[in-house]
Write a protein that holds these residues in place. Structure first.
Motif, PDB file in Angstrom:
ATOM      1  N   MET A   1       0.849  -1.179   0.000  1.00  0.00           N
ATOM      2  CA  MET A   1       0.000   0.000   0.000  1.00  0.00           C
ATOM      3  C   MET A   1       0.895   1.242   0.000  1.00  0.00           C
ATOM      4  N   SER A   2       0.518   2.194  -0.799  1.00  0.00           N
ATOM      5  CA  SER A   2       1.267   3.445  -0.923  1.00  0.00           C
ATOM      6  C   SER A   2       0.815   4.445   0.143  1.00  0.00           C
ATOM      7  N   VAL A   3       1.788   4.964   0.898  1.00  0.00           N
ATOM      8  CA  VAL A   3       1.522   6.000   1.892  1.00  0.00           C
ATOM      9  C   VAL A   3       2.577   7.084   1.687  1.00  0.00           C
ATOM     10  N   PRO A   4       2.219   8.166   0.987  1.00  0.00           N
ATOM     11  CA  PRO A   4       3.207   9.215   0.727  1.00  0.00           C
ATOM     12  C   PRO A   4       3.805   9.794   2.014  1.00  0.00           C
ATOM     13  N   ALA A   5       5.110   9.970   2.017  1.00  0.00           N
ATOM     14  CA  ALA A   5       5.817  10.472   3.198  1.00  0.00           C
ATOM     15  C   ALA A   5       5.675  11.983   3.369  1.00  0.00           C
TER      16      ALA A   5
ATOM     17  N   ARG B   1       3.033  13.730   3.749  1.00  0.00           N
ATOM     18  CA  ARG B   1       1.753  14.067   4.364  1.00  0.00           C
ATOM     19  C   ARG B   1       1.734  13.643   5.820  1.00  0.00           C
ATOM     20  N   GLN B   2       0.720  14.138   6.525  1.00  0.00           N
ATOM     21  CA  GLN B   2       0.443  13.673   7.869  1.00  0.00           C
ATOM     22  C   GLN B   2      -0.900  12.964   7.824  1.00  0.00           C
ATOM     23  N   TYR B   3      -1.145  12.111   8.799  1.00  0.00           N
ATOM     24  CA  TYR B   3      -2.307  11.227   8.771  1.00  0.00           C
ATOM     25  C   TYR B   3      -3.014  11.214  10.115  1.00  0.00           C
ATOM     26  N   THR B   4      -4.277  10.785  10.086  1.00  0.00           N
ATOM     27  CA  THR B   4      -5.026  10.583  11.322  1.00  0.00           C
ATOM     28  C   THR B   4      -5.305   9.095  11.479  1.00  0.00           C
ATOM     29  N   ALA B   5      -5.628   8.689  12.694  1.00  0.00           N
ATOM     30  CA  ALA B   5      -6.009   7.302  12.948  1.00  0.00           C
ATOM     31  C   ALA B   5      -7.330   6.967  12.268  1.00  0.00           C
ATOM     32  N   GLU B   6      -8.093   7.989  11.867  1.00  0.00           N
ATOM     33  CA  GLU B   6      -9.373   7.778  11.167  1.00  0.00           C
ATOM     34  C   GLU B   6      -9.179   7.724   9.652  1.00  0.00           C
ATOM     35  N   HIS B   7      -7.919   7.729   9.188  1.00  0.00           N
ATOM     36  CA  HIS B   7      -7.554   7.516   7.781  1.00  0.00           C
ATOM     37  C   HIS B   7      -7.722   8.732   6.880  1.00  0.00           C
ATOM     38  N   GLU B   8      -7.633   9.931   7.457  1.00  0.00           N
ATOM     39  CA  GLU B   8      -7.534  11.133   6.643  1.00  0.00           C
ATOM     40  C   GLU B   8      -6.063  11.498   6.495  1.00  0.00           C
TER      41      GLU B   8
ATOM     42  N   THR C   1      -5.577  25.033  14.668  1.00  0.00           N
ATOM     43  CA  THR C   1      -4.953  23.999  15.497  1.00  0.00           C
ATOM     44  C   THR C   1      -5.013  22.661  14.779  1.00  0.00           C
ATOM     45  N   GLU C   2      -4.033  21.812  15.074  1.00  0.00           N
ATOM     46  CA  GLU C   2      -3.983  20.468  14.504  1.00  0.00           C
ATOM     47  C   GLU C   2      -4.585  19.484  15.486  1.00  0.00           C
ATOM     48  N   GLY C   3      -5.073  18.389  14.939  1.00  0.00           N
ATOM     49  CA  GLY C   3      -5.502  17.279  15.774  1.00  0.00           C
ATOM     50  C   GLY C   3      -4.302  16.375  16.027  1.00  0.00           C
ATOM     51  N   ASP C   4      -4.566  15.145  16.402  1.00  0.00           N
ATOM     52  CA  ASP C   4      -3.501  14.165  16.612  1.00  0.00           C
ATOM     53  C   ASP C   4      -3.083  13.614  15.259  1.00  0.00           C
ATOM     54  N   LEU C   5      -1.936  14.063  14.769  1.00  0.00           N
ATOM     55  CA  LEU C   5      -1.472  13.678  13.443  1.00  0.00           C
ATOM     56  C   LEU C   5      -0.290  12.728  13.529  1.00  0.00           C
ATOM     57  N   LEU C   6      -0.207  11.850  12.548  1.00  0.00           N
ATOM     58  CA  LEU C   6       0.828  10.826  12.483  1.00  0.00           C
ATOM     59  C   LEU C   6       1.690  11.047  11.255  1.00  0.00           C
ATOM     60  N   ASP C   7       2.960  10.627  11.329  1.00  0.00           N
ATOM     61  CA  ASP C   7       3.767  10.612  10.108  1.00  0.00           C
ATOM     62  C   ASP C   7       3.453   9.326   9.342  1.00  0.00           C
ATOM     63  N   SER C   8       4.031   9.164   8.166  1.00  0.00           N
ATOM     64  CA  SER C   8       3.695   8.017   7.315  1.00  0.00           C
ATOM     65  C   SER C   8       4.057   6.690   7.966  1.00  0.00           C
ATOM     66  N   ASP C   9       5.173   6.625   8.680  1.00  0.00           N
ATOM     67  CA  ASP C   9       5.569   5.370   9.336  1.00  0.00           C
ATOM     68  C   ASP C   9       4.583   4.982  10.430  1.00  0.00           C
ATOM     69  N   ALA C  10       4.164   5.940  11.231  1.00  0.00           N
ATOM     70  CA  ALA C  10       3.199   5.662  12.300  1.00  0.00           C
ATOM     71  C   ALA C  10       1.853   5.259  11.709  1.00  0.00           C
ATOM     72  N   TYR C  11       1.454   5.901  10.611  1.00  0.00           N
ATOM     73  CA  TYR C  11       0.192   5.538   9.970  1.00  0.00           C
ATOM     74  C   TYR C  11       0.267   4.118   9.414  1.00  0.00           C
ATOM     75  N   LEU C  12       1.355   3.779   8.761  1.00  0.00           N
ATOM     76  CA  LEU C  12       1.520   2.409   8.248  1.00  0.00           C
ATOM     77  C   LEU C  12       1.418   1.389   9.372  1.00  0.00           C
ATOM     78  N   ALA C  13       1.986   1.709  10.508  1.00  0.00           N
ATOM     79  CA  ALA C  13       1.956   0.787  11.646  1.00  0.00           C
ATOM     80  C   ALA C  13       0.526   0.508  12.101  1.00  0.00           C
ATOM     81  N   ILE C  14      -0.331   1.537  12.127  1.00  0.00           N
ATOM     82  CA  ILE C  14      -1.708   1.279  12.573  1.00  0.00           C
ATOM     83  C   ILE C  14      -2.517   0.532  11.528  1.00  0.00           C
ATOM     84  N   THR C  15      -2.189   0.665  10.260  1.00  0.00           N
ATOM     85  CA  THR C  15      -2.943  -0.062   9.231  1.00  0.00           C
ATOM     86  C   THR C  15      -2.559  -1.539   9.206  1.00  0.00           C
ATOM     87  N   LYS C  16      -1.408  -1.859   9.742  1.00  0.00           N
ATOM     88  CA  LYS C  16      -0.973  -3.260   9.787  1.00  0.00           C
ATOM     89  C   LYS C  16      -1.434  -3.959  11.052  1.00  0.00           C
TER      90      LYS C  16
END
Length: 123
Positions: A1-5, A7-14, A107-122
């Motif tokens: 799965m492609s996750v561009p580095a 960007r920032q991500y949310t646990a809700e997949h935005e 203000t930002e919410g709780d944002l993840l980098d691409s590595d952290a987002y990949l970890a939650i999708t796995k």
């Protein structure tokens, strides 16, 4: 799965990209794939205020209806008219042509980098 580095991500997949205090918001390829064929998007209107972590729209697919959450708080500056007219862009091009809306954010919410987002999708 492609996750561009870039960007920032949310646990809700935005995802968001930020340039000059303006965030462009979309959903990830992971979310688009999980939804199936997107047939309708309900986005916030220009001028609306959105709050990080709160519901700001819906995405409907042939499988289900999912809520869209704001990754940042601020004022909606634009919506992607192309994705409103052709919701399938969310599936075919989630990181470019399938973006959803832009926000001048405070203000930002709780944002993840691409590595952290990949970890939650796995998980």
């Amino acid at each position: 799965m492609s996750v561009p580095a870039d960007r920032q991500y949310t646990a809700e997949h935005e995802w968001i990209t930020v340039e000059d205090g303006v965030a462009t918001v979309g959903i990830t390829a992971y979310a688009a794939d999980a939804l199936g064929d997107v047939v309708y998007v309900d986005l916030p209107s220009v001028g609306d205020s959105v709050t990080a972590g709160q519901t700001c729209g819906e995405i409907e697919s042939t499988k289900s209806v999912s809520e869209l959450y704001a990754p940042v708080s601020g004022e909606v500056l634009s919506v992607n008219a192309e994705v409103v007219e052709s919701p399938e862009l969310v599936n075919s091009d989630p990181y470019e042509g399938g973006w959803l809306f832009t926000v001048r954010f405070e203000t930002e919410g709780d944002l993840l980098d691409s590595d952290a987002y990949l970890a939650i999708t796995k998980a």
